[in-house]
Design an enzyme around this catalytic site. Structure first.
Site, PDB file in Angstrom:
ATOM      1  N   SER A   1       4.190  -8.478 -15.542  1.00 32.53           N
ATOM      2  CA  SER A   1       4.606  -7.052 -15.283  1.00 32.53           C
ATOM      3  C   SER A   1       6.207  -7.094 -15.492  1.00 32.53           C
ATOM      4  O   SER A   1       6.872  -6.174 -15.903  1.00 32.53           O
ATOM      5  CB  SER A   1       4.164  -6.285 -14.265  1.00 32.53           C
ATOM      6  OG  SER A   1       4.142  -7.042 -12.898  1.00 32.53           O
TER       7      SER A   1
ATOM      8  N   HIS B   1       9.015  -6.144 -10.092  1.00 37.85           N
ATOM      9  CA  HIS B   1       9.249  -5.080 -11.239  1.00 37.85           C
ATOM     10  C   HIS B   1      10.823  -4.762 -11.204  1.00 37.85           C
ATOM     11  O   HIS B   1      11.419  -4.501 -12.418  1.00 37.85           O
ATOM     12  CB  HIS B   1       8.748  -3.835 -10.829  1.00 37.85           C
ATOM     13  CG  HIS B   1       7.112  -4.417 -10.895  1.00 37.85           C
ATOM     14  ND1 HIS B   1       6.171  -3.340 -10.300  1.00 37.85           N
ATOM     15  CD2 HIS B   1       6.572  -5.141 -11.232  1.00 37.85           C
ATOM     16  CE1 HIS B   1       4.957  -3.638 -10.426  1.00 37.85           C
ATOM     17  NE2 HIS B   1       5.077  -5.119 -11.347  1.00 37.85           N
TER      18      HIS B   1
END
Length: 326
Positions: free
Chosen positions: A144, A195
């Protein structure tokens, strides 16, 4: 390798179904390779997750640098794999066609390592700022972070779009920041620092020095040219590019090749509209006078300025006579 055992992986089955719906022939090669690698390592992980995840303790203090390569391509469960790879599928289709396969593969490789490095830096800063050693133990795994970096690139190369985040219409350039907060609120177990590291790496590429460094590291390998920029530094209209090509590569009889001087020389200082108007007029004159040149003069840089200008009425009469002969 340890083969994953246990229940039927609904997320994996749904991912394979989505890929089949898109069609393998419609997925660019590097994107397809990334999908295949992540699926393969989900079914056949190199090691258990605690042995491949990246953290300050494992990566920095214990020098387990191989985790920078292993952590992005391993996932906690089938739904973690599904959401990441569906995102990779659509981002990859858009970006790989834009950036071309070799450069896109280079980006994936660099981002995969660099996101882990930036993640460790962020966690180390939290340890110092909050005086909380537990952040050294936070271990991240999954693709991610790389996807957030690719999202920044996608928004950069496809500006002006609108993304829907939790039903809200957000300008794409802000969408990654809204998603960063939204994902953390909806699923607190996700790695906020991981992230964020992806977003920062993406910004380092689009707004910082990373792209220039990558190009410098690629050296003289022609396949690593940045395809997002025009290969010819003369970025004028199509008409001017044709004239440049004709003059510099073919030339005129008896004309010796020489290095291009400046864009002004090729356009005669005319605007695009003036260039088009001049070209149409020259074309009409060539047809009307059999394509002959006056005094066998060489035409400068594709734009011919005849020594004698004809009135519109004369040009009209020549055109009428030509049509009558047909």
């Amino acid at each position: 390798m340890q083969r994953r055992q246990g229940r039927v992986n609904a997320g994996l089955l749904l991912l394979l179904y989505q890929i089949s719906q898109v069609g393998l022939q419609n997925i660019p090669s590097v994107t397809l390779g990334v999908l295949a690698l992540n699926i393969f390592l989900f079914l056949n992980p190199v090691r258990a997750l605690p042995e491949v995840c990246i953290s300050v303790k494992e990566g920095f203090y214990r020098k387990n640098w191989q985790r920078l390569l292993l952590s992005p391509v391993h996932h906690a469960d089938d739904w973690h794999l599904y959401y990441n790879m569906i995102s990779m599928l659509w981002k990859g289709i858009m970006l790989e066609k834009k950036l071309k396969s070799v450069w896109f593969a280079y980006i994936i490789a660099v981002f995969s390592v660099l996101v882990g490095v930036v993640y460790m830096v962020l966690e180390f800063m939290l340890v110092k700022i909050l005086d909380d050693p537990s952040y050294e133990m936070n271990c991240a795994v999954g693709f991610s972070g790389v996807l957030f970096a690719l999202k920044v690139l996608n928004n950069h190369y496809n500006p002006g779009r609108v993304s829907s985040v939790l039903g809200l219409q957000i300008p794409s350039k802000y969408a990654c920041w809204v998603e960063l907060v939204a994902i953390h609120l909806i699923s607190p177990g996700t790695s906020f620092a991981g992230h964020l590291a992806g977003i920062l790496v993406g910004l380092m590429y689009t707004m910082g020095p990373l792209k220039k460094i990558m190009k410098a590291c690629a050296g003289g390998i022609s396949s690593f040219t940045d395809p997002a920029r025009p290969r010819d530094y003369y970025s004028g209209n199509l008409f001017s590019l044709f004239c440049i090509h004709f003059t510099d590569y073919y030339g005129y009889p008896g004309y010796q090749y020489r290095t291009p001087r400046s864009y002004y020389d090729y356009t005669g200082g005319l605007t695009e509209e003036e260039q088009l108007e001049r070209a149409v007029l020259n074309s009409l004159n060539e047809r009307d006078f059999g394509g002959a040149t006056y005094n066998n003069e060489r035409r400068p840089y594709g734009f011919w300025f005849p020594p004698e200008q004809h009135s519109e009425e004369e040009i009209r009469r020549h055109r009428l006579r030509r049509f009558e002969r047909r």
